[in-house]
Design a protein around this motif. Structure first.
Motif, PDB file in Angstrom:
ATOM      1  N   ASP A   1       7.178 -25.196 -20.764  1.00  0.00           N
ATOM      2  CA  ASP A   1       7.388 -26.609 -20.419  1.00  0.00           C
ATOM      3  C   ASP A   1       8.839 -26.764 -19.770  1.00  0.00           C
ATOM      4  O   ASP A   1       8.929 -27.256 -18.752  1.00  0.00           O
ATOM      5  CB  ASP A   1       7.174 -27.308 -21.756  1.00  0.00           C
ATOM      6  CG  ASP A   1       5.680 -27.291 -22.003  1.00  0.00           C
ATOM      7  OD1 ASP A   1       4.872 -27.208 -21.290  1.00  0.00           O
ATOM      8  OD2 ASP A   1       5.626 -27.726 -23.345  1.00  0.00           O
ATOM      9  N   VAL A   2       9.853 -26.140 -20.279  1.00  0.00           N
ATOM     10  CA  VAL A   2      11.103 -26.001 -19.967  1.00  0.00           C
ATOM     11  C   VAL A   2      11.175 -25.822 -18.585  1.00  0.00           C
ATOM     12  O   VAL A   2      11.861 -26.119 -17.357  1.00  0.00           O
ATOM     13  CB  VAL A   2      11.995 -25.624 -20.851  1.00  0.00           C
ATOM     14  CG1 VAL A   2      13.595 -25.364 -20.293  1.00  0.00           C
ATOM     15  CG2 VAL A   2      12.136 -26.565 -22.351  1.00  0.00           C
TER      16      VAL A   2
ATOM     17  N   LEU B   1       9.369 -18.811 -28.619  1.00  0.00           N
ATOM     18  CA  LEU B   1       9.008 -20.179 -28.292  1.00  0.00           C
ATOM     19  C   LEU B   1       8.307 -20.183 -27.102  1.00  0.00           C
ATOM     20  O   LEU B   1       8.877 -20.991 -26.103  1.00  0.00           O
ATOM     21  CB  LEU B   1       9.936 -21.130 -28.532  1.00  0.00           C
ATOM     22  CG  LEU B   1      10.559 -20.942 -29.788  1.00  0.00           C
ATOM     23  CD1 LEU B   1      11.934 -22.069 -30.246  1.00  0.00           C
ATOM     24  CD2 LEU B   1       9.598 -21.280 -31.196  1.00  0.00           C
TER      25      LEU B   1
ATOM     26  N   LEU C   1      14.761 -19.960 -25.087  1.00  0.00           N
ATOM     27  CA  LEU C   1      13.282 -20.232 -25.931  1.00  0.00           C
ATOM     28  C   LEU C   1      12.389 -19.200 -25.696  1.00  0.00           C
ATOM     29  O   LEU C   1      11.564 -18.717 -26.461  1.00  0.00           O
ATOM     30  CB  LEU C   1      12.739 -21.578 -25.151  1.00  0.00           C
ATOM     31  CG  LEU C   1      13.069 -22.981 -25.730  1.00  0.00           C
ATOM     32  CD1 LEU C   1      12.542 -24.172 -24.916  1.00  0.00           C
ATOM     33  CD2 LEU C   1      13.311 -23.238 -27.091  1.00  0.00           C
TER      34      LEU C   1
ATOM     35  N   ARG D   1      20.318 -22.853 -28.640  1.00  0.00           N
ATOM     36  CA  ARG D   1      19.083 -23.606 -28.589  1.00  0.00           C
ATOM     37  C   ARG D   1      19.412 -25.018 -29.295  1.00  0.00           C
ATOM     38  O   ARG D   1      18.890 -26.084 -28.896  1.00  0.00           O
ATOM     39  CB  ARG D   1      18.102 -22.842 -29.624  1.00  0.00           C
ATOM     40  CG  ARG D   1      16.663 -23.790 -29.507  1.00  0.00           C
ATOM     41  CD  ARG D   1      15.798 -23.224 -30.757  1.00  0.00           C
ATOM     42  NE  ARG D   1      14.783 -24.316 -30.607  1.00  0.00           N
ATOM     43  CZ  ARG D   1      13.888 -24.460 -31.635  1.00  0.00           C
ATOM     44  NH1 ARG D   1      14.043 -23.510 -32.894  1.00  0.00           N
ATOM     45  NH2 ARG D   1      12.686 -25.236 -31.820  1.00  0.00           N
TER      46      ARG D   1
ATOM     47  N   LYS E   1       5.641 -21.470 -25.569  1.00  0.00           N
ATOM     48  CA  LYS E   1       4.813 -22.844 -25.101  1.00  0.00           C
ATOM     49  C   LYS E   1       5.961 -23.787 -24.705  1.00  0.00           C
ATOM     50  O   LYS E   1       5.787 -24.085 -23.527  1.00  0.00           O
ATOM     51  CB  LYS E   1       3.901 -23.186 -26.154  1.00  0.00           C
ATOM     52  CG  LYS E   1       3.277 -24.519 -25.737  1.00  0.00           C
ATOM     53  CD  LYS E   1       2.053 -25.267 -26.661  1.00  0.00           C
ATOM     54  CE  LYS E   1       1.462 -26.329 -26.182  1.00  0.00           C
ATOM     55  NZ  LYS E   1       2.220 -27.618 -25.672  1.00  0.00           N
ATOM     56  N   GLU E   2       7.032 -23.654 -25.584  1.00  0.00           N
ATOM     57  CA  GLU E   2       8.139 -24.643 -25.399  1.00  0.00           C
ATOM     58  C   GLU E   2       8.909 -24.014 -23.970  1.00  0.00           C
ATOM     59  O   GLU E   2       9.138 -25.002 -23.119  1.00  0.00           O
ATOM     60  CB  GLU E   2       9.175 -24.901 -26.262  1.00  0.00           C
ATOM     61  CG  GLU E   2       8.532 -25.421 -27.638  1.00  0.00           C
ATOM     62  CD  GLU E   2       7.710 -24.599 -28.573  1.00  0.00           C
ATOM     63  OE1 GLU E   2       7.348 -23.379 -27.981  1.00  0.00           O
ATOM     64  OE2 GLU E   2       7.211 -24.886 -29.693  1.00  0.00           O
TER      65      GLU E   2
ATOM     66  N   SER F   1      19.243 -28.048 -27.100  1.00  0.00           N
ATOM     67  CA  SER F   1      18.004 -29.026 -27.380  1.00  0.00           C
ATOM     68  C   SER F   1      18.448 -30.429 -27.498  1.00  0.00           C
ATOM     69  O   SER F   1      17.813 -31.441 -26.885  1.00  0.00           O
ATOM     70  CB  SER F   1      17.312 -28.623 -28.725  1.00  0.00           C
ATOM     71  OG  SER F   1      16.585 -29.530 -29.254  1.00  0.00           O
TER      72      SER F   1
END
Length: 569
Positions: A168-169, A162, A157, A133, A164-165, A137
């Protein structure tokens, strides 16, 4: 693994265009692409796509990449990652990071096998995730990740919770590489409702239609899913076995068993060596108790590949149909050893433990299924049933509510909810659930009976009679033969109800019908004697009884007086 840059391509109504075919031929990371390409009409020689273009970095890393790819195929992930250190091409970097990720997953699985119990198993983690990560990142912030690397970043993620992240990814990955189906599937597993789906900014690419159809199926929006798949068939994918299988799964989800079986049989004719989705096919054969067909399917899949997850699930269903639940559970366990994230195997194993009265093991299996996919209503429903056996109604209510949210028009969930409310003395909510279950199409034809009995307990005689009448009329109109106790219960109550309200013709008819059932015969004869005595004293004509009902929270329609003349038990 040729990365296709951000492409925009639409499938025309007359057929898939040539650009779609070009992209499918380059989408070489999944056999799904080959299935779709095979379904299209062949391209002429002068329109075949050109060979892949190599960058300078690709050429420099070619030998190291080839060597590492060989080690990767042999599942020597640490060795593959070692020889990719320092490579600069996008493909080599992805394989380097992916090898490290799979190495961590392999070590985690080994530790899980060696752990002593469920508590220790839950504490085992992929130790490489945090390092991956951090590195991904940094690259992501610098905008240096391609579609494949973004996909891996999203997986990392998700593994770290994680979510929500991760969403998005994965959305970013679909924009960078629209034809990477793996990114779409990962995104699918994180979407919990239609509002979340609508809020996503997805790429305007033809593959989005496949994703939306898949999501509609997952969210139990079967009508919309079938419309999407039909449009794809009309667009040129009429020979696609993938689409046929997805339509069959959609019909399976709405319990249209005949249509689903027909499609799976068609699928078997087109691709007799297909194993994917055959576990769903076996579920349908199980429901219909088609033991010879299920036996043939199991033997056939064993000949093709006995070490596939689907094969183990089919064999498990076969043993379950033969009531050999221990053997069935064993094969579902084998399926989970092959793929610990097999949703169907966890759920089916929970069912087997329920049959063996092992409630603690069933709860654990259902919870694992929910961890794999929180949209699996069967696991939520199974947990509700398990806690119902344990006489824990508050827990039942929670899990049945979850199942109902996922299947709002499934009468079984609503009846289960009603029973839970009734046990908790919340009669108003129970009545609403039973009536709703009848309104959406009561599969087991129990909702009205339960609603009538609840009215009876609450001394709401008009409403109880109304429900019994609707139940009797529905049963007679369908010509169904149910258990005598169910019909006789309604007839007994209606006979007494009509008699109390001095409607002796209807009471006499109900009493005569009661005489057709062993458990109600004596009561029917006694009621006939009472009617005869009253008629000797006075003449009373029968009138329409059912005016407006008493005010309560149960919506009930107006019905005509009961007509049983055409019914023969």
């Amino acid at each position: 693994m040729n990365a296709v840059e951000t492409e925009r391509c639409a499938v025309t109504e007359g057929g898939a265009n040539q650009r779609a075919r070009f992209l499918l031929l380059h989408w070489d990371i999944d056999c799904r692409a080959s299935e779709l390409a095979f379904a299209l009409d062949p391209l002429p020689k002068n329109e075949l796509p050109p060979p892949a273009i190599f960058t300078e970095e690709d050429c420099q890393d070619l030998d190291a990449f080839g060597l590492a790819k060989s080690y990767f195929d042999l599942k020597e992930y640490d060795r593959a990652a070692y020889f990719l250190r320092g490579c600069r091409s996008q493909k080599a970097y992805f394989l380097y990071m992916y090898s490290r990720y799979l190495s961590g997953e392999k070590k985690k699985d080994d530790e899980t096998v060696d752990s002593l119990g469920p508590l220790e198993k839950g504490q085992v983690r992929n130790e490489a995730l945090r390092e991956l990560r951090v590195e991904l990142s940094k690259k992501h912030s610098a905008g240096e990740l391609d579609g494949f690397a973004l996909y891996l970043y999203g997986v990392v993620l998700r593994k770290l919770d994680l979510l929500k992240e991760a969403v998005d990814v994965f959305v970013e990955a679909t924009h960078a590489l629209p034809l990477h189906w793996g990114a779409w599937l990962e995104l699918c597993n994180l979407i919990t409702n239609i509002e979340m789906l609508k809020a996503l900014s997805l790429p305007d690419c033809w593959i989005k239609d496949f994703f939306m159809a898949h999501m509609y199926t997952e969210l139990q929006m079967i009508k919309e899913a079938l419309q999407k798949y039909q449009s794809l068939i009309e667009a040129g994918f009429s020979k696609s076995t993938y689409i046929i299988s997805q339509i069959a799964v959609a019909y399976h989800n709405i319990r249209d068993i005949d249509q689903a079986l027909a499609l799976f049989n068609e699928l078997r004719e087109q691709d007799p060596f297909r194993i994917e989705n055959m576990d769903t096919f076996s579920n349908l054969l199980y429901v219909r108790s088609m033991k010879p067909e299920l036996s043939y399917l199991a033997h056939n899949l064993v000949e093709i590949d006995k070490y596939r997850v689907e094969t183990c699930c089919v064999i498990g269903n076969y043993y379950s149909l033969r009531s050999q639940h221990e053997k069935a559970a064993l094969y579902f366990q084998r399926a989970l050893k092959l793929n610990p994230r097999c949703l169907g195997a966890w759920t089916l194993m929970g069912h087997e433990y329920m049959e063996m009265k092992n409630t603690s093991a069933a709860i654990q299996a259902y919870r694992h299924a929910i961890e794999v996919n929180k949209r699996d209503y069967r696991a939520w429903y199974g947990l509700g049933q398990t806690y119902e056996i344990l006489k824990m109604p508050f827990y039942c209510l929670y899990y049945y509510r979850k199942a109902h949210q996922l299947r709002p028009n499934d009468s079984r969930m609503l009846v289960a909810l009603g029973e839970s409310y009734e046990k908790l003395s919340q009669q108003v909510e129970a009545k609403k659930c039973y009536w709703r279950a009848y309104s959406v199409g009561d599969v087991e034809r129990m909702a009205l009976l339960k609603l009538a009995k609840l009215h009876e307990q609450l001394n709401e005689s008009d409403d109880a009679a109304q429900c019994y009448i609707i139940y009797i009329q529905d049963i007679f109109s369908c010509g169904e033969q149910l258990e005598h106790a169910e019909v006789s219960t309604a007839l007994r109550y209606l006979g007494q109800y009509y008699f109390k309200n001095k409607h002796y013709d209807e009471a006499s008819l109900c009493a005569q019908r009661c005489c057709d059932y062993n458990d109600a015969r004596e009561e029917g004869k006694a009621l006939l004697r009472q009617i005869s005595q009253v008629r000797d004293q006075t003449e009373t004509s029968s009138t329409d009884l059912f005016g407006p009902l008493s005010s309560n929270n149960t919506p009930v329609r107006r019905v005509s007086p009961l007509d049983l003349s055409s019914f023969t038990p």
